[in-house]
Design an enzyme around this catalytic site. Structure first.
Site, PDB file in Angstrom:
ATOM      1  N   LYS A   1       0.808  -1.228   0.000  1.00 23.67           N
ATOM      2  CA  LYS A   1       0.000   0.000   0.000  1.00 23.67           C
ATOM      3  C   LYS A   1       0.837   1.271   0.000  1.00 23.67           C
ATOM      4  O   LYS A   1       0.292   2.381   0.008  1.00 23.67           O
ATOM      5  CB  LYS A   1      -0.905   0.020   1.252  1.00 23.67           C
ATOM      6  CG  LYS A   1      -1.832  -1.154   1.342  1.00 23.67           C
ATOM      7  CD  LYS A   1      -2.276  -1.412   2.771  1.00 23.67           C
ATOM      8  CE  LYS A   1      -2.874  -2.794   2.913  1.00 23.67           C
ATOM      9  NZ  LYS A   1      -2.467  -3.479   4.114  1.00 23.67           N
TER      10      LYS A   1
ATOM     11  N   LEU B   1     -11.755  -8.196  -1.560  1.00 29.46           N
ATOM     12  CA  LEU B   1     -13.091  -7.628  -1.804  1.00 29.46           C
ATOM     13  C   LEU B   1     -13.037  -6.600  -2.940  1.00 29.46           C
ATOM     14  O   LEU B   1     -12.106  -5.788  -2.998  1.00 29.46           O
ATOM     15  CB  LEU B   1     -13.626  -6.947  -0.536  1.00 29.46           C
ATOM     16  CG  LEU B   1     -13.863  -7.845   0.678  1.00 29.46           C
ATOM     17  CD1 LEU B   1     -14.353  -6.994   1.863  1.00 29.46           C
ATOM     18  CD2 LEU B   1     -14.891  -8.929   0.360  1.00 29.46           C
TER      19      LEU B   1
ATOM     20  N   LYS C   1      -5.568   2.981   4.136  1.00 33.97           N
ATOM     21  CA  LYS C   1      -6.678   2.472   3.317  1.00 33.97           C
ATOM     22  C   LYS C   1      -7.729   3.554   3.069  1.00 33.97           C
ATOM     23  O   LYS C   1      -8.249   3.701   1.960  1.00 33.97           O
ATOM     24  CB  LYS C   1      -7.321   1.260   4.009  1.00 33.97           C
ATOM     25  CG  LYS C   1      -6.416   0.027   3.971  1.00 33.97           C
ATOM     26  CD  LYS C   1      -6.951  -1.062   4.859  1.00 33.97           C
ATOM     27  CE  LYS C   1      -6.114  -2.327   4.745  1.00 33.97           C
ATOM     28  NZ  LYS C   1      -6.452  -3.323   5.741  1.00 33.97           N
TER      29      LYS C   1
HETATM   30  N1  LIG Z   1      -1.780 -10.318   4.550  1.00 29.94           N
HETATM   31  C1  LIG Z   1      -2.847  -9.743   4.110  1.00 29.94           C
HETATM   32  O1  LIG Z   1      -3.974 -10.109   4.442  1.00 29.94           O
HETATM   33  C2  LIG Z   1      -2.733  -8.617   3.193  1.00 29.94           C
HETATM   34  C3  LIG Z   1      -1.538  -8.074   2.859  1.00 29.94           C
HETATM   35  N2  LIG Z   1      -1.433  -7.027   1.993  1.00 29.94           N
HETATM   36  C4  LIG Z   1      -0.128  -6.474   1.692  1.00 29.94           C
HETATM   37  O2  LIG Z   1       0.684  -7.489   1.056  1.00 29.94           O
HETATM   38  C5  LIG Z   1       2.040  -7.196   1.296  1.00 29.94           C
HETATM   39  C6  LIG Z   1       2.747  -8.465   1.721  1.00 29.94           C
HETATM   40  O3  LIG Z   1       2.234  -8.914   2.921  1.00 29.94           O
HETATM   41  P1  LIG Z   1       2.618 -10.341   3.491  1.00 29.94           P
HETATM   42  O4  LIG Z   1       2.738 -11.315   2.393  1.00 29.94           O
HETATM   43  O5  LIG Z   1       1.658 -10.600   4.558  1.00 29.94           O
HETATM   44  O6  LIG Z   1       4.076 -10.041   4.081  1.00 29.94           O
HETATM   45  P2  LIG Z   1       5.279 -11.044   4.337  1.00 29.94           P
HETATM   46  O7  LIG Z   1       6.143 -10.425   5.357  1.00 29.94           O
HETATM   47  O8  LIG Z   1       4.769 -12.411   4.603  1.00 29.94           O
HETATM   48  O9  LIG Z   1       6.033 -11.091   2.959  1.00 29.94           O
HETATM   49  C7  LIG Z   1       6.771 -10.011   2.469  1.00 29.94           C
HETATM   50  C8  LIG Z   1       7.758 -10.512   1.458  1.00 29.94           C
HETATM   51  O10 LIG Z   1       8.395  -9.386   0.908  1.00 29.94           O
HETATM   52  C9  LIG Z   1       9.754  -9.673   0.740  1.00 29.94           C
HETATM   53  N3  LIG Z   1      10.507  -8.437   0.637  1.00 29.94           N
HETATM   54  C10 LIG Z   1      10.722  -7.481   1.559  1.00 29.94           C
HETATM   55  N4  LIG Z   1      11.508  -6.523   1.063  1.00 29.94           N
HETATM   56  C11 LIG Z   1      11.764  -6.876  -0.202  1.00 29.94           C
HETATM   57  C12 LIG Z   1      12.511  -6.302  -1.255  1.00 29.94           C
HETATM   58  N5  LIG Z   1      13.155  -5.173  -1.049  1.00 29.94           N
HETATM   59  N6  LIG Z   1      12.555  -6.929  -2.439  1.00 29.94           N
HETATM   60  C13 LIG Z   1      11.894  -8.088  -2.645  1.00 29.94           C
HETATM   61  N7  LIG Z   1      11.175  -8.678  -1.673  1.00 29.94           N
HETATM   62  C14 LIG Z   1      11.108  -8.085  -0.475  1.00 29.94           C
HETATM   63  C15 LIG Z   1      10.111 -10.513   1.919  1.00 29.94           C
HETATM   64  O11 LIG Z   1      11.310 -11.222   1.712  1.00 29.94           O
HETATM   65  C16 LIG Z   1       8.874 -11.394   1.974  1.00 29.94           C
HETATM   66  O12 LIG Z   1       9.076 -12.471   1.078  1.00 29.94           O
HETATM   67  C17 LIG Z   1       2.071  -6.085   2.349  1.00 29.94           C
HETATM   68  O13 LIG Z   1       2.335  -4.871   1.706  1.00 29.94           O
HETATM   69  C18 LIG Z   1       0.655  -6.077   2.904  1.00 29.94           C
HETATM   70  O14 LIG Z   1       0.237  -4.808   3.325  1.00 29.94           O
HETATM   71  C19 LIG Z   1      -2.511  -6.477   1.410  1.00 29.94           C
HETATM   72  C20 LIG Z   1      -3.741  -6.970   1.662  1.00 29.94           C
HETATM   73  C21 LIG Z   1      -3.980  -8.061   2.611  1.00 29.94           C
HETATM   74  N1  LIG Z   2      -2.969  -6.105   7.762  1.00 26.91           N
HETATM   75  C1  LIG Z   2      -4.082  -5.840   6.961  1.00 26.91           C
HETATM   76  C2  LIG Z   2      -4.109  -6.795   5.807  1.00 26.91           C
HETATM   77  C3  LIG Z   2      -4.859  -6.226   4.708  1.00 26.91           C
HETATM   78  O1  LIG Z   2      -4.644  -5.162   4.191  1.00 26.91           O
HETATM   79  C4  LIG Z   2      -5.341  -6.038   7.737  1.00 26.91           C
HETATM   80  O2  LIG Z   2      -5.269  -6.589   8.827  1.00 26.91           O
HETATM   81  O3  LIG Z   2      -6.397  -5.627   7.305  1.00 26.91           O
END
Ligand SMILES: NC(=O)C1=CN([C@@H]2O[C@H](COP(=O)(O)OP(=O)(O)OC[C@H]3O[C@@H](n4cnc5c(N)ncnc54)[C@H](O)[C@@H]3O)[C@@H](O)[C@H]2O)C=CC1
Ligand SMILES: N[C@@H](CC=O)C(=O)O
Length: 813
Positions: free
Chosen positions: A577, A611, A680
């Site tokens: 985001k 969503l 958001k």
């Molecule tokens: N978990 C959720 O329900 C939701 C998450 N998001 C967004 O998705 C994104 C990822 O979230 P998660 O997968 O939960 O996080 P996570 O911590 O599980 O995964 C993040 C990944 O990014 C990689 N990473 C970090 N810096 C990097 C770089 N400089 N170059 C390449 N890779 C890099 C890490 O090595 C890791 O593989 C976040 O921005 C989060 O806000 C959005 C909507 C819902």
């Molecule tokens: N951390 C966020 C994941 C989605 O954006 C949340 O809890 O809603």
């Protein structure tokens, strides 16, 4: 009768010569077989000549390799001992002559054109002698006796009157199998050895076919036929089954090296069809070239794409050219006088410039002679200096069915535009069989791929994906892609090609596509050290068409790459985001860049995970509605925590559980501090048309600021202190029949977030688990707002939302 020509690779080894024998002996009608030198021998003869002429005694080693190669082949292809000894003797006699010529060149340190022509002629003389003793009943002829040339502009041009007469005499009566050396000829005036130029064996075959009214000319080579594009650049290129003479001419003039271009003219005039066939796959149908233009339903309108790497554009310009008769005459006369070949011309209708393409090696001379030619006009200021732009490439799309078919140029230039490739010059003749254009050389691969994809592979579309982040969301996304890849290809004609995968330390990049069965091990074992800048440079360098950067990180450094990537025509899909909630200026710049470049910047999962909130708001706005008010629960993590805390599960434990479940941000303080909801809400307000910054959002937070100071470890340790207080509040609320909800509101651009206690009449009361809800009030949805509700966080729903954004770029249904 028919004429068959076998190229260097077809007579390059024992096995290939034995295939030639099989092919020829299976033909019942009389045939003339034209052969090239053994594969690689012509180059070796030329290189050895140069060495000898420079006094380099190493030429002797090269010569002994030439001798050994021929003797080895004889050993392998002629079984009968007596015949073999006889052929060895004849071949050695020729090789002795050749050896003496090399010695002479070495001694006098001089290599005249005449001597060079004589030396290269041995290649075909030797190969034809050998092959004539392999094919049953073959009679050997010497092409120097009937292919005659005259000199024109330093080139040997076929003396057709004499040649046709001599061919008719020589091949009357016509033996069952005539074996003929290709390429070589002799001068009408002096009788000295000449040749028809590199690739000239095809031409020899064509001349013979025409003079003797053959029913077919067969060119046997090492590929299955003309291909839609160079298969070394485009792996999905395929064989074209039919071409007209004009199309074949266009394609080979523009770099498709299947046949030597002049080959086509003689047979074209007599309407003798050409077949391109593969010696190593003789049952393949090959390409059939004839006069007939066949329009096949469902087949691509264009037949092929070819290109010339080596291109320089020369521009002659000046206002003094406008309306002046004879300027072009002087340009092209001057170039012709200096032996400079022009392969593309384009002139502005204003007449103030003429641009043409030449080989880079001819560019400096072209500029100099044209500057001399127009010296007076330049001195008077009527014309500018001639300008050369080097290191370009020319691409041509070819097909006679383009004639009178509207939209081809539009599709071509639209495809190039979407790939971010600028066309420097273009030309299309009124015959409408070829559209040629010049681009920077560095874009050639991308241009060929995107055009091929657009014109030939319309039955399937390719998206090339770079996926940054392989954690909760990225890892799940890759697994969804792995599972869906075959179905999308089969049912929707969409090929999802993952060409890059990276984590915070390493990157795995592969233009052909990464196998998703074991990408994690691959990334660990074979990934290169990487950081965001490096990743961006590599993506730009790879310069792949239809590419999408998918950001599944939470990194601001990765978000900072979007602008550069978009400026290189890479679409962006972000779960991250950071960019959409950064400064309003940056947000609008990215959106404008995407619009301007006709690519996508999509971030549906930034709010409500999978969503459809942002898309729905966009649909409302695009249909003329106005968003007046938003009221929402937008944090999956906070909602989950408020639904989970109980007498048994304290607040701090619920935070851990939210993290474990994959709802929380990589740094959960972002959720707990309200920052994630603020981001958001800002994104939604902007999408609704209000220029809001994060600082504009009024906030009523529920965890004191001091818990967010220090490290993440400190946070986990200290947050336990809040457990008792939360339990107390929870019990109070429960007694009142209320629940905590962290609510985000926007009304006419004014934004606020805060903790609210809602009772059972409130629509947010029954919001289970990590669910999100949004109520959208618009001019049309006024009395009863539109409500979108469901899972608002979690790996699979978020990955599915990212996947949906990717699919929307492919625009498939
Ligand atoms: N978990 C959720 O329900 C939701 C998450 N998001 C967004 O998705 C994104 C990822 O979230 P998660 O997968 O939960 O996080 P996570 O911590 O599980 O995964 C993040 C990944 O990014 C990689 N990473 C970090 N810096 C990097 C770089 N400089 N170059 C390449 N890779 C890099 C890490 O090595 C890791 O593989 C976040 O921005 C989060 O806000 C959005 C909507 C819902
Ligand atoms: N951390 C966020 C994941 C989605 O954006 C949340 O809890 O809603």
């Amino acid at each position: 009768m028919k004429v068959l020509k076998f190229g260097g690779t077809s007579v390059g080894s024992v096995n290939s010569i034995l295939s030639v024998k099989k092919i020829v002996e299976a033909i019942e009608e009389p045939v003339i077989v034209v052969v090239s030198a053994l594969g690689g021998i012509t180059d070796k003869l030329l290189a050895t000549s140069t060495m000898a002429s420079k006094g380099d005694l190493a030429y002797e080693k090269e010569l002994s390799e030439i001798i050994a190669r021929h003797l080895d082949v004889i050993e392998g292809v002629i079984e009968d001992k007596e015949v073999r000894i006889d052929v060895q003797k004849k071949v050695m006699a020729l090789l002795d002559e050749l050896s003496n010529i090399f010695k002479g060149v070495y001694l006098i340190n001089d290599l005249s054109a005449k001597t060079s022509d004589t030396i290269v002629s041995y290649g075909e003389r030797l190969s034809s002698l050998i092959v004539s003793n392999v094919i049953k009943d073959a009679k050997l002829f010497d092409s120097r006796k009937y292919i005659k040339t005259v000199k024109q502009f330093n080139k040997h041009i076929v003396d057709f009157d004499l040649t046709n007469k001599l061919i008719k005499e020589t091949f009357s009566p016509l033996p069952k199998v005539s074996l003929v050396p290709g390429f070589i000829s002799s001068s009408t005036e002096t009788g000295e050895v000449t040749n028809l130029g590199r690739g000239g064996s095809d031409y020899t075959a064509s001349i013979l076919a025409t003079a003797l009214d053959a029913n077919t000319l067969e060119i046997w080579t090492d590929v299955d036929g003309f291909m839609t594009a160079d298969p070394r650049v485009i792996s999905s290129a395929y064989v074209i089954d039919r071409l007209t003479f004009t199309e074949a001419m266009e394609l080979c003039n523009f770099g498709a090296k299947v046949i030597y271009p002049p080959t086509i003219y003689p047979v074209y005039h007599k309407n003798i069809p050409i077949r391109i066939l593969n010696t190593f796959n003789p049952t393949a149908p090959g390409t059939y070239i004839s006069k007939e233009r066949v329009k096949e339903e469902g087949k691509a309108i264009i037949k092929g794409i070819s290109s010339i790497n080596d291109t320089c554009l020369i521009t002659v310009q000046g206002l003094g050219m406008v309306g002046v008769i004879g300027v072009n005459y002087r340009i092209f006369k001057t170039l012709a006088k200096n032996g400079i070949s022009v392969f593309m011309v384009s002139q502005a209708s204003s007449e103030n410039n003429t641009t043409f393409a030449v080989r880079n090696a001819d560019a400096d001379l072209a500029v100099q002679v044209l500057n001399d030619e127009f010296a007076l006009e330049r001195a008077q200021g009527d014309m500018n200096d001639t300008v050369a732009e080097k290191d370009l490439a020319t691409v041509a799309i070819v097909g006679e069915n383009m004639k009178r078919t509207p939209g081809i140029a539009g599709k071509l230039f639209g495809t190039l535009g979407r790939a971010g490739i600028s066309v420097i010059a273009c030309a299309q003749g009124a015959s409408e069989t070829n559209i040629s254009f010049v681009i920077k050389h560095k874009y050639l691969r991308k241009a060929l791929n995107s055009i091929h994809d657009s014109f030939f592979l319309s039955e399937y579309k390719v998206l090339n994906l770079f996926i940054a982040g392989v954690g909760t969301v990225g890892g799940n996304l890759l697994e969804q892609i792995r599972i869906q890849q075959p179905k999308l290809m089969r049912q929707n004609g969409l090929k999802l090609n993952v060409v890059g995968i990276s984590n915070s330390k390493k990157a795995l990049l592969c233009r052909e596509g990464i196998n998703l069965d074991n990408y994690l091990e691959e990334l660990k074992e074979n990934g290169e050290e990487s950081n965001p800048e490096h990743l961006c440079e590599e993506i730009v360098k790879m310069n792949i068409f239809n590419s999408v950067f998918v950001d599944c990180t939470a990194s601001p450094d990765v978000a900072a790459l979007y602008e550069t990537l978009m400026n290189n025509n890479v679409s962006v899909v972000a779960a991250n985001k950071e960019a959409a909630s950064s400064s309003y200026d940056n947000y609008t710049k990215l959106k404008e860049t995407a619009r301007h470049r006709d690519i996508k910047f999509l971030f549906e999962t930034n709010v409500g995970a999978g969503l459809p909130i942002i898309n729905t708001m966009n649909d409302l706005i695009n249909s003329g509605d106005h968003i007046l008010k938003l009221e929402a629960v937008l944090s999956g993590t906070l909602n989950y925590i408020f639904n989970t805390i109980s007498a048994d599960i304290p607040f701090s434990e619920a935070i851990h559980m939210a993290k474990e479940a994959g709802y929380a941000e990589p740094d959960p303080r972002i959720d707990l501090s309200g920052k994630d909801v603020i981001r958001k809400l800002v994104i939604l307000a902007r999408e609704a048309g209000y220029p809001v910054e994060q600082a504009d959002v009024k906030r009523n937070l529920f965890i004191p600021e001091k818990y967010f100071e220090g490290s993440l470890e400190d946070f986990w340790k200290n947050i336990k202190d809040t457990d008792a207080g939360f339990e107390e509040k929870r019990q109070l609320l429960e007694a009142e029949g209320k629940r905590f909800r962290f609510v985000a509101k926007m009304e006419n651009g004014a934004c606020e977030v805060g903790l609210q206690a809602v009772d059972s009449h409130h629509p947010f009361y029954e919001l289970e688990g990590s669910n999100n809800i949004i109520m959208i009030s618009t001019e049309r949805y006024h009395e009863y707002p539109m409500i979108i509700k469901g899972y608002g966080a979690g790996a699979d729903v978020t990955a599915a939302g990212v996947f949906a954004d990717i699919i929307s770029i492919a625009n498939i249904r």
